[in-house]
Design a protein around this motif. Structure first.
Motif, short mmCIF file in Angstrom:
data_model
loop_
_atom_site.label_atom_id
_atom_site.label_comp_id
_atom_site.label_asym_id
_atom_site.label_seq_id
_atom_site.Cartn_x
_atom_site.Cartn_y
_atom_site.Cartn_z
N LEU A 528 0.82 -1.22 0.00
CA LEU A 528 0.00 0.00 0.00
C LEU A 528 0.85 1.26 0.00
O LEU A 528 0.40 2.33 0.41
N GLY A 529 2.11 1.10 -0.40
CA GLY A 529 3.04 2.24 -0.43
C GLY A 529 3.52 2.63 0.94
O GLY A 529 4.19 3.65 1.09
N MET A 530 3.22 1.83 1.95
CA MET A 530 3.47 2.27 3.33
C MET A 530 4.42 1.41 4.13
O MET A 530 5.07 1.91 5.04
N THR A 531 4.48 0.11 3.83
CA THR A 531 5.20 -0.75 4.76
C THR A 531 5.80 -1.94 4.01
O THR A 531 5.24 -2.40 3.02
N ALA A 532 6.97 -2.40 4.47
CA ALA A 532 7.68 -3.44 3.72
C ALA A 532 8.14 -4.55 4.66
O ALA A 532 8.50 -4.29 5.82
N HIS A 557 -4.37 11.40 -0.32
CA HIS A 557 -3.59 10.17 -0.10
C HIS A 557 -2.92 10.18 1.28
O HIS A 557 -2.89 9.18 1.98
N HIS A 558 -2.36 11.34 1.65
CA HIS A 558 -1.73 11.42 2.98
C HIS A 558 -2.76 11.05 4.06
O HIS A 558 -2.44 10.32 5.00
N GLU A 559 -3.96 11.56 3.91
CA GLU A 559 -4.96 11.29 4.96
C GLU A 559 -5.33 9.81 5.00
O GLU A 559 -5.54 9.24 6.07
N CYS A 560 -5.40 9.18 3.81
CA CYS A 560 -5.65 7.73 3.78
C CYS A 560 -4.53 6.99 4.51
O CYS A 560 -4.76 6.06 5.28
N VAL A 619 7.27 1.41 -13.20
CA VAL A 619 6.62 2.55 -12.53
C VAL A 619 6.76 2.34 -11.03
O VAL A 619 6.18 1.42 -10.46
N THR A 620 7.56 3.18 -10.42
CA THR A 620 7.88 3.00 -8.99
C THR A 620 7.19 4.02 -8.11
O THR A 620 7.09 3.85 -6.91
N VAL A 621 6.78 5.11 -8.72
CA VAL A 621 6.40 6.29 -7.96
C VAL A 621 4.89 6.46 -7.93
O VAL A 621 4.30 6.82 -6.91
N THR A 622 4.26 6.16 -9.05
CA THR A 622 2.88 6.57 -9.27
C THR A 622 1.89 5.46 -8.94
O THR A 622 2.15 4.28 -9.19
N SER A 623 0.76 5.88 -8.42
CA SER A 623 -0.30 4.93 -8.06
C SER A 623 -1.14 4.57 -9.28
O SER A 623 -1.52 5.46 -10.05
N PRO A 624 -1.46 3.30 -9.44
CA PRO A 624 -2.34 2.95 -10.56
C PRO A 624 -3.82 3.07 -10.18
O PRO A 624 -4.68 2.89 -11.02
N TRP A 625 -4.10 3.35 -8.91
CA TRP A 625 -5.48 3.25 -8.43
C TRP A 625 -6.25 4.55 -8.58
O TRP A 625 -5.68 5.63 -8.50
N ARG A 626 -7.55 4.40 -8.71
CA ARG A 626 -8.42 5.56 -8.55
C ARG A 626 -8.32 6.01 -7.09
O ARG A 626 -7.97 5.21 -6.21
N LEU A 627 -8.67 7.25 -6.83
CA LEU A 627 -8.68 7.72 -5.45
C LEU A 627 -9.58 6.82 -4.61
O LEU A 627 -9.28 6.47 -3.48
N ASP A 629 -10.32 3.69 -5.05
CA ASP A 629 -9.73 2.37 -4.77
C ASP A 629 -8.74 2.46 -3.62
O ASP A 629 -8.72 1.61 -2.73
N TYR A 630 -7.91 3.48 -3.66
CA TYR A 630 -6.89 3.59 -2.62
C TYR A 630 -7.56 3.87 -1.26
O TYR A 630 -7.14 3.37 -0.23
N TRP A 631 -8.63 4.64 -1.30
CA TRP A 631 -9.39 4.90 -0.08
C TRP A 631 -9.94 3.59 0.49
O TRP A 631 -9.85 3.33 1.68
N LYS A 632 -10.48 2.76 -0.41
CA LYS A 632 -11.02 1.47 0.04
C LYS A 632 -9.90 0.59 0.59
O LYS A 632 -10.05 -0.07 1.61
N LEU A 633 -8.77 0.57 -0.13
CA LEU A 633 -7.67 -0.30 0.27
C LEU A 633 -7.11 0.06 1.64
O LEU A 633 -6.60 -0.80 2.35
N THR A 634 -7.17 1.33 1.97
CA THR A 634 -6.51 1.79 3.20
C THR A 634 -7.50 2.11 4.32
O THR A 634 -7.09 2.55 5.39
N GLN A 635 -8.77 1.88 4.06
CA GLN A 635 -9.78 2.32 5.02
C GLN A 635 -9.68 1.53 6.33
O GLN A 635 -9.88 2.08 7.40
N HIS A 636 -9.36 0.23 6.20
CA HIS A 636 -9.29 -0.60 7.41
C HIS A 636 -7.96 -1.34 7.44
O HIS A 636 -7.63 -2.07 6.50
N PHE A 637 -7.26 -1.19 8.52
CA PHE A 637 -6.06 -1.99 8.76
C PHE A 637 -6.49 -3.43 9.02
O PHE A 637 -7.41 -3.66 9.82
N VAL A 638 -5.88 -4.38 8.33
CA VAL A 638 -6.27 -5.79 8.48
C VAL A 638 -5.15 -6.53 9.22
O VAL A 638 -4.10 -6.81 8.64
#
Ligand code: NAP
Length: 670
Positions: A528-532, A557-560, A619-627, A629-638
């Motif tokens: 999710l661009g956040m953790t490895a 994105h920052h807020e997500c 492509v290392t930098v840019t998100s392929p997702w719609r806003l 989608d990324y909101w959905k992906l990050t809405q809940h920590f699993v």
């Protein structure tokens, strides 16, 4: 005591003449939405909406009598609410909201967007993105959860505000003498935001006072400073210290952070449970390897290191690069210099927006301040205007017959619209037109906003060079075809080392493996661009594949990301975990999906070179997702996507025995 809603209503009706004067000047679409929300009158929506053709304020043709009807009704509605201290109206049901939203932007807003839009605009609750404890925080060991944030820009601010709200102790380390990050460092003339400002601001800290639709750097920087003060974050920042290295101590489940005072002096160490990088992608200038660059005897500087002590008036100036920074800087200095030579390696696409240079009308400023919901509906409109609308047109149509020029029919239409604008601006100069029209599809590189670029190219003191630069001499730039430009000043508008993410810091995870060991020079990846995996208790804001290139505001994105990270920390504190680390298979499946999705999108087009990709074209930098989608992906920590350990215990997947979550399946992306 009256509610904030009533206070606003009372302010609005205090002086009817002032109210009417403001409405006469304000945007019709947010005004209409306020009216519908206050009255529930959908008939007026149906009457006005057909005259609204898009989300930008200039895309309406509402006849004046109809506008006046909306204004009169709104005055009445506000006056009604002012009587008897009436409570705010309830949030309309989803179906009504969808009708309102669609009417307000002249397009069907799909149902799936309603929750994110309600959240983004805070229509239902004051602070919907706050992460709240599920247990009594007084009984939780919050003191053990020290967080170190690297960077006091926008991302650091967003993280700090939420940590403070949760009562989690934190320190921000910042190399600069004050806050602002990229908005502090980029001081070139003309520096401004090219995302509409009422959306390019934190949803929890809306600014009613933006003087322009796309504000200039000083105003944005002032907003950042004010937010650091308003939320009392500044006293948590250590300025003038640069993080050189951070190493994870497995036995202690803590990060040891090494920092160096920028002014010189001994290195220092700090220990923390969780490390958050908020350094962004655009903070290390890329200096081109042009032979002779170091021998130049005039003034030479990068746009992000602008040397204001160098007078440009009457000077012969070269600008290398034609990206977003050049787009703003070059037209700003062209009128004062003697000569400006612009060196273009590849042209960029640039779109015209009539609001780009405009100030916010006094009517809008008044309504933002005094009319309930006006700011929220304006934010919604701008979200929509600069959001996912173009996303579908950035996908490759395998059957498309002109794949060099465009990706599909919609993308081709966009191309033609952009060319039409340039042609008009260049006023029939076909030679110049041929030089500035990109040979690749729109959106391949970052879409720019035309800052009078093409008009600038027509100035008699401006030359556009499109051939390759051979070398730089002590007093000139020599091109491969032998042309020599004698110049006094060279400005490098050559961008940033975005793929070399987090460079030059050394981040060493488990077993001493560094991010550089895992990522190589320029191949960053993260879940999710956040953790490895291999880097427990470490998070990134604006990390790999989270840059926005189809639209949207990076602050969204920052807020997500901040919400997700806060949820992860909540899990750690409430479960008593000392460490938390993403499972490798979850990380790998996600990145596989990112790569596959990017491959079908415009950024991977073979004709495009850009800072979105690394040297191997990934492509290392840019998100392929719609806003969305990324909101959905990050809405809940699993939690099941991670391994976790309590002090002294081995790492394991929480809830063992439950089926492992397949990350790829969970991604409900289109
Ligand atoms: P950029 O978009 O990476 O542009 C760099 C420019 O320098 C390109 O034209 C590039 O040519 C050229 N270049 C690089 N190396 C060169 C070389 N060796 N010889 C000749 N030309 C060379 O950088 P930027 O303009 O600083 O913008 C970076 C990002 O910052 C933007 O995309 C945006 O996200 C952000 N930004 C935003 C704003 C805003 O909000 N308004 C303003 C400024 C920046 P090629 O295209 O051929 O590589």
């Amino acid at each position: 005591m009256s509610s904030p809603f009533q206070e606003q209503v009372q302010r609005a009706v205090r002086d009817e003449a002032a109210l009417r004067a403001a409405l006469a000047e304000a945007d019709i679409a947010p005004m209409l939405m306020v009216l519908v929300q206050l009255t529930g009158d959908l008939a007026i929506l149906d009457e006005v909406a057909p005259h609204i053709h898009g989300a930008w304020s200039f895309l309406e043709s509402v006849p004046e009598p109809l506008k006046q009807k909306v204004r009169d009704r709104l005055v009445e509605a506000l006056q009604d609410y002012a009587v008897d201290d009436r409570p705010p109206p309830p949030l309309p049901p989803a179906a009504t909201l969808q009708r309102m939203m669609s009417g307000g932007v002249g397009q069907t807003v799909p149902e799936e967007y309603i929750p994110v839009l309600v959240e983004e605009t805070r229509l239902a609750e004051e602070d919907p993105r706050a992460v709240r404890w599920r247990r009594d925080p007084a009984r939780l060991p919050l003191g053990e959860m020290q967080v170190v944030i690297i960077g006091a820009g926008f991302a650091g601010l967003g993280m700090a505000v939420r940590l403070k709200q949760m009562g989690i102790p934190f320190t921000i380390l910042e190399k600069n003498p004050t806050v602002g990050g990229t908005w502090l460092e980029n001081q070139y003339p003309g520096c401004a935001v090219d995302t509409p400002n009422h959306f390019f601001s934190y949803s929890f800290a809306p600014n009613n006072a933006w003087t322009r639709h796309f504000s200039q750097r000083p105003e944005i920087h002032r907003y950042i400073e004010e937010c650091y003060d308003r939320y009392d974050i500044r006293r948590h920042v250590r300025f003038g210290v640069e993080v050189t290295r951070a190493a994870y101590d497995e036995a202690a489940s803590r990060w040891q952070v090494s920092l160096r005072p920028v002014a010189g002096g001994a290195e220092e160490a700090l220990s923390c449970r969780v490390l958050v990088s908020a350094v962004g992608q655009l903070n290390r200038p890329a200096i081109p390897a042009i032979p002779g660059l170091d021998d130049f005897e005039g003034s030479l500087f990068h746009t992000a290191r602008w040397d204001a002590s160098v007078p440009l008036a009457g000077k012969r100036v070269a600008m290398i690069g034609t990206g977003a920074s050049a787009m703003q800087a070059a037209p700003s200095i062209a009128p004062e210099v003697d000569r400006l030579v612009v060196f273009q390696r590849t042209p960029h696409w640039a779109v015209h927006n009539p609001n780009y240079h405009k100030t916010v009308s006094a009517g809008n400023l008044w309504c933002l301040e005094n009319i309930p919901y006006f700011g929220q509906w304006l934010r919604f409109q701008l979200f929509w205007a600069g959001s996912d609308g173009f996303h579908a047109s950035l996908q490759v149509d395998p059957g498309w017959t002109q794949p060099d020029l465009s990706l599909n029919e919609a993308n081709h239409r966009m191309r033609e619209m952009l060319i039409e604008h340039v042609r008009k601006e260049l006023d029939g100069d076909e030679d110049l037109l041929a030089k500035v029209i990109p040979g690749y599809p729109p959106y391949g590189k970052r879409m720019l906003r035309d800052n009078h670029w093409y008009r600038m190219l027509k100035r008699p003191n401006v030359t556009l060079e499109t051939g390759p630069i051979e070398r730089i001499t002590p007093g000139s730039i020599v091109m491969r075809d032998g042309t020599e430009h004698v110049v006094d000043v060279i400005i490098l508008a050559t961008g940033f080392q975005a793929s070399k993410m987090l460079t030059p810091m050394e981040i060493a995870g488990r077993g001493g493996r560094t991010l550089r060991d895992v990522w190589g020079d320029d191949d960053p990846r993260a879940y999710l661009g956040m953790t490895a995996p291999g880097f427990p208790n470490f998070f990134m804001i604006y990390g790999p594949n989270t840059n926005l290139a189809h639209g949207g505001s990076i602050l969204f994105h920052h807020e997500c990301q901040v919400r997700y990270i806060c949820q992860a920390l909540r899990e750690m504190v409430e479960q008593g975990y000392a460490s938390l680390e993403v499972r490798p298979e979850v990380h790998d499946a996600y990145n596989h999906l990112v790569d596959e999705t990017c491959r079908r999108m415009v950024w991977s087009h073979p004709g495009v070179t850009s800072w979105y990709k690394n040297k191997n074209n990934r492509v290392t930098v840019t998100s392929p997702w719609r806003l969305l989608d990324y909101w959905k992906l990050t809405q809940h920590f699993v939690p099941e996507e991670f391994r976790a350990a309590r002090p002294g215990e081995a790492m394991q997947v929480p809830g063992q025995g439950r089926a492992a979550v397949d990350s790829a399946e969970r991604l409900t992306v289109s």
